[in-house]
Every structure is written in C-alpha cells, then in structure tokens.
Design an enzyme around this catalytic site. Structure first.
Site, PDB file in Angstrom:
ATOM      1  CB  CYS A  94     -63.560  -9.355 -50.793  1.00 50.59           C
ATOM      2  SG  CYS A  94     -63.936  -9.812 -52.591  1.00 50.59           S
ATOM      3  CD  GLU A  95     -66.688  -3.964 -55.030  1.00 54.14           C
ATOM      4  OE1 GLU A  95     -66.357  -3.732 -56.282  1.00 54.14           O
ATOM      5  OE2 GLU A  95     -66.450  -2.674 -54.378  1.00 54.14           O
ATOM      6  CG  HIS A  96     -65.368  -9.053 -56.273  1.00 53.51           C
ATOM      7  ND1 HIS A  96     -64.042  -8.860 -56.692  1.00 53.51           N
ATOM      8  CD2 HIS A  96     -65.968  -7.949 -56.979  1.00 53.51           C
ATOM      9  CE1 HIS A  96     -63.815  -7.862 -57.426  1.00 53.51           C
ATOM     10  NE2 HIS A  96     -65.107  -7.298 -57.577  1.00 53.51           N
ATOM     11  CG  HIS A  97     -66.118 -13.851 -53.673  1.00 54.73           C
ATOM     12  ND1 HIS A  97     -64.702 -13.203 -54.139  1.00 54.73           N
ATOM     13  CD2 HIS A  97     -66.449 -14.684 -54.351  1.00 54.73           C
ATOM     14  CE1 HIS A  97     -64.741 -13.759 -55.480  1.00 54.73           C
ATOM     15  NE2 HIS A  97     -65.613 -14.586 -55.563  1.00 54.73           N
ATOM     16  CD  GLN A 135     -54.594  -4.908 -51.359  1.00 51.87           C
ATOM     17  OE1 GLN A 135     -55.027  -5.883 -51.259  1.00 51.87           O
ATOM     18  NE2 GLN A 135     -53.373  -4.330 -51.485  1.00 51.87           N
TER      19      GLN A 135
END
Length: 204
Positions: A94-97, A135
């Site tokens: 995940c690019e956020h976390h 995704q």
C-alpha cells in the site's frame, strides 16, 4: 508460431536513488524511532537485510511492461475468443502505509489477430504488484498495458485482495476483501462478454 517483436523505448532506469549506505542508515533511524537499539546483536544486520528485501519487493520500478509485452504471436489458427488467466497470486504494498496487499488477479482479453504468451500476463501483474500501489491504480495499469500493447478487442481485469493496512492497523478488520475491476472494448460495451468473464472467474 510466428512471433512479432515490437521495440519500445527502454524505461529510464537512471535515478537519483540514495546509496545502499544511505538506505541502511534510514532503517537504523526507523529502528531508533520505533524504540529499539539498532546496535544490539539481533538488529546489527537488519538494515542491510531490509535494504536487500526492498530491492526485491519493489523490483517493479526497474521493469517495464513494454519489455514483457513486446512479443506477440499471429499464428492462432483463427482463434478469436476470450483468453483468461485467473488466480494469479501477487504481493504488493500500500502506498499510504507501506504494508502488504495480498491478492489474486484475473486477466482476460479478446484477441484481434494476435495473442500474448500466457506467462506474459502474469509477468505484467508482477511488475505492477512490485511497486507501491493502490488496488484501483494497479487494476487500471494492468488493463492499460495490455490494451496499449496488444490492441485487442477488449481487456478485463479483476483484482481481489486483502489489505494489511485494514487488518493490522486502523479498523483492524481481518479477512475483509476488496474487489476492483476494469473493462475496455467489448468487455465494456457488451454485457454478455462481461458476464461471461465474471462467470468464468467464479467457476472452479
């Protein structure tokens, strides 16, 4: 089969990446920030191991789908129906976390005179999976890469995945699955083709 090889511009692999030493020092900083001691015996080699693991986990940045999809075949004995490769496992982040996304991809296309080697489809999933992702973006990228390269009558992509950012942190809902789809061409305009794709994916 007679192969057609298309030449694509090579991806720009020259970058301003930090050095190995800088990457390892960044890991040491994170270890200290987390509250541990990077000089203790069990963690001394951890920065080097993490840097090496990141090279593998994010190897997709050093690969281009054009390199994989540039070879197609025209000799298909008149075959023009759906080609589906389903249950392609992948591991992304995940690019956020920056925590794992674990899932399966189902990819289909309607040939228009040319076909891909089946392993190439799995390779494209791997390329985009080994990058920081959402995704939704990954689903669209896979479809676009095949659509742009092969020019088929249509492409269908479905991804089912569990996001560890939901399972390990935040709402902590283990086992929940996210499903995304992208359709182009006949899969988008013909409900029967889309329904057949969905049925074939769900059949076991």
């Amino acid at each position: 089969m007679d192969a057609i090889v298309k030449n694509f511009p090579q991806p720009n692999r020259d970058s301003d990446r930090p050095s190995q030493q800088e990457a390892e020092e960044a890991v040491r900083v994170l270890l200290r920030w987390a509250g541990d001691d990077p000089t203790r015996e069990g963690l001394i080699e951890t920065p080097a191991r993490v840097a090496k693991a990141y090279r593998e986990l994010f190897a997709g940045y050093d690969m281009a789908p054009e390199d994989v999809l540039g070879r197609t075949f025209e000799e298909v004995a008149g075959y023009d129906d759906m080609v589906l490769v389903k249950d392609i496992p992948f591991y992304s982040h995940c690019e956020h976390h920056m925590v794992p996304i674990i899932g399966r991809a189902h990819v289909a296309y309607m040939p228009d005179g040319r076909v891909l080697g089946l392993s190439k489809i799995a390779r494209v999933v791997e390329i985009y999976g080994r990058r920081l992702q959402t995704q939704e973006t990954m689903t669209a990228q896979i479809a676009r890469a095949i659509d742009d390269t092969l020019n088929p009558r249509g492409v269908a992509v479905m991804i089912e995945a569990e996001h560890m950012c939901m399972a390990m942190r935040g709402v902590q809902k283990q086992g929940s699955t996210t499903l995304t789809t992208t359709f182009t061409g006949t899969f988008k305009t013909e409900p029967a083709d889309q329904a057949r794709f969905m049925s074939m994916v769900r059949s076991r």
